[in-house]
Design an enzyme around this catalytic site. Sequence first.
Site, mmCIF file in Angstrom:
data_model
loop_
_atom_site.group_PDB
_atom_site.id
_atom_site.type_symbol
_atom_site.label_atom_id
_atom_site.label_comp_id
_atom_site.label_asym_id
_atom_site.label_seq_id
_atom_site.Cartn_x
_atom_site.Cartn_y
_atom_site.Cartn_z
ATOM 1 N N LYS A 209 -35.771 -48.557 -14.351
ATOM 2 C CA LYS A 209 -34.678 -47.582 -14.301
ATOM 3 C C LYS A 209 -35.181 -46.263 -13.708
ATOM 4 C CE LYS A 209 -31.507 -45.072 -17.274
ATOM 5 N NZ LYS A 209 -30.967 -44.840 -18.616
ATOM 6 N N GLU A 215 -46.778 -48.604 -16.539
ATOM 7 C CA GLU A 215 -47.149 -50.028 -16.461
ATOM 8 C C GLU A 215 -46.545 -50.659 -15.200
ATOM 9 O OE1 GLU A 215 -45.882 -48.501 -19.129
ATOM 10 O OE2 GLU A 215 -46.606 -49.386 -21.012
ATOM 11 N N GLY A 266 -31.882 -48.586 -20.836
ATOM 12 C CA GLY A 266 -32.775 -49.669 -20.411
ATOM 13 C C GLY A 266 -32.520 -50.964 -21.166
ATOM 14 N N ARG A 267 -32.380 -50.872 -22.482
ATOM 15 C CA ARG A 267 -32.212 -52.096 -23.275
ATOM 16 C C ARG A 267 -30.797 -52.666 -23.179
ATOM 17 N NH1 ARG A 267 -33.448 -47.610 -25.978
ATOM 18 N NH2 ARG A 267 -31.988 -46.702 -27.472
ATOM 19 N N GLU A 352 -35.472 -50.180 -31.021
ATOM 20 C CA GLU A 352 -35.515 -48.988 -30.167
ATOM 21 C C GLU A 352 -34.209 -48.198 -30.309
ATOM 22 O OE1 GLU A 352 -38.022 -48.535 -26.277
ATOM 23 O OE2 GLU A 352 -36.010 -49.062 -25.639
ATOM 24 N N HIS A 383 -42.837 -74.221 -39.356
ATOM 25 C CA HIS A 383 -44.231 -74.630 -39.596
ATOM 26 C C HIS A 383 -45.172 -73.436 -39.511
ATOM 27 C CE1 HIS A 383 -43.067 -78.864 -39.599
ATOM 28 N NE2 HIS A 383 -42.157 -78.439 -38.738
ATOM 29 N N LYS A 492 -47.228 -42.231 -24.700
ATOM 30 C CA LYS A 492 -47.389 -42.156 -23.238
ATOM 31 C C LYS A 492 -48.244 -40.954 -22.859
ATOM 32 C CE LYS A 492 -42.816 -44.022 -21.969
ATOM 33 N NZ LYS A 492 -41.549 -43.703 -21.345
#
Length: 523
Positions: A209, A215, A266-267, A352, A383, A492
């Site tokens: 965005k 990253e 963003g999400r 978030e 399991h 950050k």
Amino acid sequence: MPDMITCNQTPAWAALQQAFQTQGKSFDLRAAFDHDPERFDRLSQTAPHVFADLSKNLIDKDTELLLFTLARQCGFEAHRSALFAGDAINTTEQRAVMHWLLRFPSQALAEHQPDAINNIATELADVHATLNAMLDYAQLVRDDTGITDIVNIGIGGSDLGPQMAVSALESFRLPGKRFHFVSNVDGHELTSTLSDLNPHSTLFLIASKTFTTIETMTNAHSAKAWFASQGGTDTERHFAALTTNVDAAHAFGIRNTFGFWDWVGGRYSVWSAIGLPLAIAIGPEGFREFLAGAHAMDEHFRTAPLELNLPVRLGLLDVWYRNFHGFTSRSIAPYHSSLKRWPAYLQQLEMESNGKRVNEQGETLPFATSPVVWGEPGTNGQHAFFQMLHQGTDVVPVEFVAVKKPRHTLEGHHTLLLANVLAQAQALMIGKTDAGGHRNFPGNRPSTFLLLDDLTPQSLGALIALQEHRVFVSGSVWGINSFDQWGVELGKVLAKDLQLRLISGDRADLDGSTAGLLSRLCK
Ligand code: F6P
């Protein structure tokens, strides 16, 4: 902007506290079913593409009514209207929150809240122009048989949504194209992805965005360098950017860009250009169906009475569990291997959005907010951690997702899968109390059961929108801003400083632990 009222100061909150003391904390699901043969019908409901059984939750109709009252007293309905009117309800960033507009059909404007039309008509035209361009491009890539590998480079919402959806809809995927998702700045991820690729048949989608996320930018630069070093030349054919920051993408050297807007968090962005990997995978028609499924859920959320509104009921149940029962987490159990990224996707969406300790005004909240959201697909989870869900000391509400129709032809598997999901929900509830000690299952452990007829672009769209809105509901009651994420900033800033210190070895003014670790790493 509607006035928000602090939820714990409403009369309904006090009434809920009382209800919890008198019946809530001793509520027994088994007794509830014995007393009310209609319980399943009363506490289940159909919403677009999703059937939900809420009857195995620690709740009765009277408590649910109090929760609806709570929502009303907290101004939820006005807040929901503000969402759909395009008001700047993301108050800390002064932004509207309009991911719902990304799935709004161009011809449906007149039926929407009439007073909001002027606010959104321009944006809607823009949304459809961008969607058409992005889908045309998706078709081009689909037709380009020379492109066999699509690598999405992005993180958080620029990774989790498209990755989850491409996997969920793998039965609808175009054969002959492989999809890769690189998110981690850890170079192992990009290296192992690239090791299998040929630059001449690879398309890189740089999804960010902001186009500043460290990253993503680090991975994007390394991918670009790899492309050149392997003899790749036609950047225009092999790189595209999905971003609101088109200038930065141009500066990076990418001509092919697909934009979106600052009112898409963003999400919440899988419906935008960030959904391009999905559009390539399932095609323009499939992507439009994905949007249509979400729009159907939007309309349900916007118009259904609270009592029959599935996102409202789920969001209020979350409040009941978090603030009255004190449950700290929710386990997500999709019984469909294609939904393997569903828990991770919901983790960002819930945590978030609602992992906040202050209200919209920045004042510390005296009550709990977001639960921890975690999980794994079934039957694998059975399991691994279901032991704790059945016999551990904490009660963890579980949210199952099951799909009626399989898209494979292997005999017996699907019946066995469905038997397992039913059995887990049943075992959590009924328990086994005729044996003592280690073999005792207390039961009375709550779960929600979401059932899809089929996992299709439409039903997936609806399922995601359901979750987006349910997070809005609890965030609205709690009076928090579900649409910012200031909590990611400090790390950050510190990482930037430590990146330099790892090179220089400078430990001055660091806390003892960080200094100690740094000196070991710099040796
Ligand atoms: O983790 C913080 C965050 O801003 C998320 O909200 C977002 O989805 C992610 O980083 C990626 O951001 P961008 O798409 O701008 O690279």
